[in-house]
Design a protein around this motif. Structure first.
Motif, PDB file in Angstrom:
ATOM      1  N   VAL A 280      17.789 -38.817  23.356  1.00 19.95           N
ATOM      2  CA  VAL A 280      18.288 -39.865  24.256  1.00 19.95           C
ATOM      3  C   VAL A 280      18.905 -39.276  25.515  1.00 19.95           C
ATOM      4  O   VAL A 280      18.683 -39.767  26.625  1.00 19.95           O
ATOM      5  N   PHE A 281      19.666 -38.186  25.371  1.00 19.33           N
ATOM      6  CA  PHE A 281      20.413 -37.630  26.498  1.00 19.33           C
ATOM      7  C   PHE A 281      19.747 -36.400  27.120  1.00 19.33           C
ATOM      8  O   PHE A 281      20.361 -35.684  27.903  1.00 19.33           O
ATOM      9  N   GLY A 282      18.491 -36.148  26.753  1.00 20.92           N
ATOM     10  CA  GLY A 282      17.743 -35.086  27.409  1.00 20.92           C
ATOM     11  C   GLY A 282      18.039 -33.689  26.907  1.00 20.92           C
ATOM     12  O   GLY A 282      17.772 -32.714  27.606  1.00 20.92           O
ATOM     13  N   GLY A 283      18.559 -33.566  25.704  1.00 18.93           N
ATOM     14  CA  GLY A 283      18.824 -32.249  25.137  1.00 18.93           C
ATOM     15  C   GLY A 283      17.728 -31.829  24.170  1.00 18.93           C
ATOM     16  O   GLY A 283      16.552 -32.155  24.346  1.00 18.93           O
ATOM     17  N   TYR A 284      18.127 -31.103  23.125  1.00 19.68           N
ATOM     18  CA  TYR A 284      17.181 -30.644  22.102  1.00 19.68           C
ATOM     19  C   TYR A 284      16.880 -31.803  21.165  1.00 19.68           C
ATOM     20  O   TYR A 284      17.722 -32.207  20.364  1.00 19.68           O
TER      21      TYR A 284
END
Length: 287
Positions: free
Chosen positions: A72-76
């Motif tokens: 959702v937040f653009g991480g892993y």
């Protein structure tokens, strides 16, 4: 039970690859011995996971939450773990010692947080030094537009390695110098050199990584595919480092994604020079 069985298969495949490479091949018809081996692993892992099913399910649930947040937040996220798993299996199937790939991923990179904070690639002093190197070396090489950034990174390599002065750390202490600190006198030990090289390369658009071996750290630069490597190999030997690389071998590593990285150690006189240490214990990519 379905969740546990899926996890079982995901664990059994890499374990089977390790066992397959390290156990004696009995040369049975249709590789029946390997079929039995895989079935044995499936049954054994299933029994273990069922015995620890509460802990297993809690761990999976927490891991899914972490992946969901990363997605959702653009991480892993989910896509990242899928690609890493696929690349890991590909690399293990091609490697005679597949267990080394897993070990290298589990071993921690020494002083990781200090090293990352020391790679000051956004600092104006670091970027200005890198820009100076690009105006000093290889400025006349213009016809290789696809490799413009890599050529400029090689200019940084030439400037640093031609002036680097090796100085040991204080006795009994690991001293991690920031890139701007090493920049002042172009001096330090192997980790200081690696940090400065990585910072300068990253500051002008290159992708560096640091390799941790037994008692040594050195930088590498991402070249790309085998086709890219062929072009870069020609550039090094025929255009950029003709005298330094004459009659020499270009040394490189291929990662789990099939991408090629060239050695930029302070002991190398040209990109892809001989490795000071061979066995990789860890890698830290700066991107």
């Amino acid at each position: 039970m379905i969740i546990i069985f899926v996890l079982n298969v995901l664990l059994a495949i890499p374990i089977f690859l390790i066992a397959h490479q390290n156990l004696i091949d009995l040369n049975w018809y249709f590789h029946i011995d390997r079929v039995f081996l895989f079935l044995f692993l499936i049954v054994s892992i299933q029994l273990i996971l069922r015995a620890l099913r509460r802990l297993t399910l809690i761990s999976i649930f927490l891991y899914l939450i972490v992946l969901f947040v990363g997605t959702v937040f653009g991480g892993y996220g989910f896509r990242s773990v899928f690609e890493d798993y696929r690349y890991m299996l590909y690399s293990m199937s091609e490697d005679p010692n597949p267990q080394d790939i897993i070990i290298s991923k589990l071993l921690p990179f020494p002083n990781k947080s200090k090293v990352l904070s020391a790679i000051e690639y956004e600092n104006p002093k670091v970027r200005n030094f890198a820009i100076m190197a690009t105006t000093k070396h290889f400025k006349g090489i213009k016809e290789y537009n696809d490799y413009f950034t890599i050529i400029q990174c090689f200019a940084v390599f030439k400037e640093i390695n031609s002036r680097w002065n090796y100085v040991s750390d204080p006795k009994g202490k690991e001293y991690i110098a920031k890139a701007t600190e090493s920049l002042r006198y172009l001096s330090g030990d192997c980790d200081d050199h690696s940090i400065l090289m990585a910072a300068c390369i990253r500051s002008i658009g290159g992708t560096p990584r640091l390799i941790h071996t037994d008692g040594h750290i050195y930088p590498e630069i991402l070249i790309g595919s085998k086709k890219d490597f062929e072009a870069i190999n020609y550039l090094i030997k025929k255009e950029l480092f003709v005298n330094e690389s004459k009659g020499k071998v270009i040394y490189y590593h291929i990662d789990e994604r099939g991408q090629i990285w060239l050695n930029l150690d302070y002991t190398a006189h040209y990109p892809g020079g001989p490795f000071l240490r061979e066995t990789i214990l860890g890698a830290l990519t700066i991107n």
